[in-house]
Design a protein around this motif. Sequence first.
Motif, PDB file in Angstrom:
ATOM      1  N   PHE A   1       1.874   3.244 -10.953  1.00  0.00           N
ATOM      2  CA  PHE A   1       1.262   1.705 -11.277  1.00  0.00           C
ATOM      3  C   PHE A   1       0.382   1.720 -10.991  1.00  0.00           C
ATOM      4  N   GLY A   2      -0.358   1.397 -12.977  1.00  0.00           N
ATOM      5  CA  GLY A   2      -1.999   1.396 -12.995  1.00  0.00           C
ATOM      6  C   GLY A   2      -2.275   1.639 -14.306  1.00  0.00           C
ATOM      7  N   ASP A   3      -3.053   1.674 -14.173  1.00  0.00           N
ATOM      8  CA  ASP A   3      -4.382   1.484 -15.814  1.00  0.00           C
ATOM      9  C   ASP A   3      -4.216   3.112 -16.144  1.00  0.00           C
ATOM     10  N   LYS A   4      -3.140   2.627 -17.959  1.00  0.00           N
ATOM     11  CA  LYS A   4      -2.932   3.894 -18.689  1.00  0.00           C
ATOM     12  C   LYS A   4      -4.000   5.033 -18.495  1.00  0.00           C
ATOM     13  N   LYS A   5      -5.093   4.773 -19.210  1.00  0.00           N
ATOM     14  CA  LYS A   5      -5.789   6.211 -19.029  1.00  0.00           C
ATOM     15  C   LYS A   5      -6.128   6.649 -17.701  1.00  0.00           C
ATOM     16  N   ASN A   6      -6.187   5.734 -16.604  1.00  0.00           N
ATOM     17  CA  ASN A   6      -6.944   6.000 -15.328  1.00  0.00           C
ATOM     18  C   ASN A   6      -5.716   7.381 -14.725  1.00  0.00           C
ATOM     19  N   LEU A   7      -3.880   6.811 -15.032  1.00  0.00           N
ATOM     20  CA  LEU A   7      -3.069   7.343 -14.424  1.00  0.00           C
ATOM     21  C   LEU A   7      -3.124   8.483 -15.457  1.00  0.00           C
ATOM     22  N   GLU A   8      -3.130   8.862 -16.864  1.00  0.00           N
ATOM     23  CA  GLU A   8      -3.340   9.871 -17.561  1.00  0.00           C
ATOM     24  C   GLU A   8      -4.327  11.099 -16.670  1.00  0.00           C
ATOM     25  N   LYS A   9      -5.778   9.927 -16.584  1.00  0.00           N
ATOM     26  CA  LYS A   9      -6.917  11.181 -15.629  1.00  0.00           C
ATOM     27  C   LYS A   9      -6.389  12.022 -14.369  1.00  0.00           C
ATOM     28  N   LEU A  10      -5.132  10.826 -13.717  1.00  0.00           N
ATOM     29  CA  LEU A  10      -4.947  11.752 -12.573  1.00  0.00           C
ATOM     30  C   LEU A  10      -3.856  12.654 -12.791  1.00  0.00           C
ATOM     31  N   GLU A  11      -3.237  12.620 -13.226  1.00  0.00           N
ATOM     32  CA  GLU A  11      -2.167  13.497 -14.094  1.00  0.00           C
ATOM     33  C   GLU A  11      -2.563  14.879 -13.903  1.00  0.00           C
ATOM     34  N   GLU A  12      -3.877  14.902 -14.729  1.00  0.00           N
ATOM     35  CA  GLU A  12      -4.088  15.960 -15.543  1.00  0.00           C
ATOM     36  C   GLU A  12      -4.915  16.485 -14.402  1.00  0.00           C
ATOM     37  N   GLU A  13      -5.557  15.475 -13.473  1.00  0.00           N
ATOM     38  CA  GLU A  13      -5.657  16.638 -12.316  1.00  0.00           C
ATOM     39  C   GLU A  13      -4.558  17.639 -11.443  1.00  0.00           C
ATOM     40  N   LEU A  14      -3.632  16.064 -10.538  1.00  0.00           N
ATOM     41  CA  LEU A  14      -2.504  16.346 -10.332  1.00  0.00           C
ATOM     42  C   LEU A  14      -1.968  18.038 -11.085  1.00  0.00           C
TER      43      LEU A  14
ATOM     44  N   ASN B   1      -5.984   9.371  -2.213  1.00  0.00           N
ATOM     45  CA  ASN B   1      -6.882   8.810  -1.801  1.00  0.00           C
ATOM     46  C   ASN B   1      -7.268   8.637  -3.497  1.00  0.00           C
ATOM     47  N   ARG B   2      -7.601   9.704  -3.473  1.00  0.00           N
ATOM     48  CA  ARG B   2      -7.715   9.768  -5.837  1.00  0.00           C
ATOM     49  C   ARG B   2      -7.095   8.303  -6.219  1.00  0.00           C
ATOM     50  N   ALA B   3      -5.710   8.844  -6.285  1.00  0.00           N
ATOM     51  CA  ALA B   3      -4.828   7.448  -6.873  1.00  0.00           C
ATOM     52  C   ALA B   3      -5.464   6.404  -6.378  1.00  0.00           C
ATOM     53  N   SER B   4      -6.166   6.064  -5.147  1.00  0.00           N
ATOM     54  CA  SER B   4      -7.072   4.764  -5.075  1.00  0.00           C
ATOM     55  C   SER B   4      -8.034   4.669  -5.404  1.00  0.00           C
ATOM     56  N   GLU B   5      -8.845   5.941  -5.932  1.00  0.00           N
ATOM     57  CA  GLU B   5     -10.243   5.773  -6.420  1.00  0.00           C
ATOM     58  C   GLU B   5     -10.191   5.482  -7.582  1.00  0.00           C
ATOM     59  N   LEU B   6      -8.761   5.720  -8.024  1.00  0.00           N
ATOM     60  CA  LEU B   6      -8.837   5.620  -9.519  1.00  0.00           C
ATOM     61  C   LEU B   6      -7.954   4.292 -10.201  1.00  0.00           C
ATOM     62  N   GLY B   7      -7.292   3.274  -8.468  1.00  0.00           N
ATOM     63  CA  GLY B   7      -7.130   2.400  -8.758  1.00  0.00           C
ATOM     64  C   GLY B   7      -5.599   2.622  -9.302  1.00  0.00           C
ATOM     65  N   ILE B   8      -5.185   3.389  -8.924  1.00  0.00           N
ATOM     66  CA  ILE B   8      -3.476   3.952  -9.613  1.00  0.00           C
ATOM     67  C   ILE B   8      -2.634   3.586  -8.012  1.00  0.00           C
ATOM     68  N   SER B   9      -1.541   2.388  -8.041  1.00  0.00           N
ATOM     69  CA  SER B   9      -0.593   2.507  -6.798  1.00  0.00           C
ATOM     70  C   SER B   9       0.485   3.780  -6.900  1.00  0.00           C
ATOM     71  N   ILE B  10       0.584   4.040  -5.790  1.00  0.00           N
ATOM     72  CA  ILE B  10       1.622   5.145  -5.794  1.00  0.00           C
ATOM     73  C   ILE B  10       2.353   4.650  -4.876  1.00  0.00           C
ATOM     74  N   LYS B  11       3.789   4.959  -5.457  1.00  0.00           N
ATOM     75  CA  LYS B  11       4.875   5.136  -3.736  1.00  0.00           C
ATOM     76  C   LYS B  11       6.080   6.696  -3.965  1.00  0.00           C
ATOM     77  N   ILE B  12       5.612   7.337  -3.042  1.00  0.00           N
ATOM     78  CA  ILE B  12       6.100   8.639  -2.579  1.00  0.00           C
ATOM     79  C   ILE B  12       7.648   8.482  -2.229  1.00  0.00           C
ATOM     80  N   THR B  13       8.781   9.191  -2.465  1.00  0.00           N
ATOM     81  CA  THR B  13       9.699   9.317  -1.513  1.00  0.00           C
ATOM     82  C   THR B  13       9.989  10.521  -1.423  1.00  0.00           C
ATOM     83  N   ASP B  14      11.326  10.749  -0.461  1.00  0.00           N
ATOM     84  CA  ASP B  14      11.712  12.662  -0.004  1.00  0.00           C
ATOM     85  C   ASP B  14      13.250  13.056  -0.751  1.00  0.00           C
ATOM     86  N   ASP B  15      14.115  11.305  -0.866  1.00  0.00           N
ATOM     87  CA  ASP B  15      15.169  11.263  -0.691  1.00  0.00           C
ATOM     88  C   ASP B  15      15.646  11.577  -1.812  1.00  0.00           C
TER      89      ASP B  15
END
Length: 306
Positions: free
Chosen positions: A25-38, A51-65
């Motif tokens: 959840f967050g800004d589209k441009k910053n999300l694209e940057k995060l995904e590129e690095e990922l 931490n990187r997501a937080s720097e870019l202002g992107i909220s993340i929800k991780i689940t492993d189920d």
Amino acid sequence: MSLIIAYIGKKGCVMAADKRKIGYFGDKKNLEKLEEELYSGSIDNDEDFLNRASELGISIKITDDASKLKTVGNCIRGEVSTKGTFETKRRRIYGTTNGYQIIELLGSETESRKAGEKGIIIFGNNYAKQLAENLISRKWKSSQSLRYMGEVFEDILAEVASKTPTVGDKFDVLMQQPNFSTSSAQKHLNITIDHDIKVLTKFRQELTEKLVQQNIAIDMANKIINKGDVGRVVAVDGNMLQVQLNDKTQAMDGNWKQLAGPGQNVLMFTESDNVKIGDKVVIQNEDLCLKKDKSSLRCDIILCSL
């Protein structure tokens, strides 16, 4: 976010998959940057990812189920999906002894479908796939049993998970070993896949209908009258009253189906012996009553505005 590894051959089929899902959840441009690095592999663990997501202002929800594997008939189905604005894209592999098919779906519509007899198939992002392919080339022994292959796939998933947050550290492994020739495998796959897609279509239709009903319920709930005039008494029979609704009121049942519209009569009940034809019926402080003396009334309907 997924990694699925599948072996299909004369011994049968074995698939292994991680259970990770990541929501952004967050800004589209910053999300694209995060995904590129990922996806380039420059972020190699969950902590750095968060931490990187937080720097870019992107909220993340991780689940492993998430369950990405399922036994369907004598096949195993593996699926990775991507939710778009309006539709979900699905990429599926169905595998059994001596045959597999790869299906791409948009919603429940088939966009592509291709078949094969044997091989190792990997679903995932390019970085995770490259890691898995390198590990398979080092660890794979085709002479081993399906159970051994499943264990090797689990080891590979665990090693990939240690190097990229796109893959989680919890896994599922499924095996199928029916007795199929290459031709009978494809016949079984065709029947199984066609039925499975019909089930998906029905599920999506039912989900759509449910969402429509939920939207109707929300809309009608906002129209429930909790204050003001609703109608007038037009007939009295003991404790039963016929109340004619005014031109702005309708009566609904518990499923939000209209029972009576403006100008039509509804049944109400009273404990008062002082009810006259023409008495106004109102709702005050969310209580249904007669306007003249606040005598309480009861009804088995929901009164809503138009």
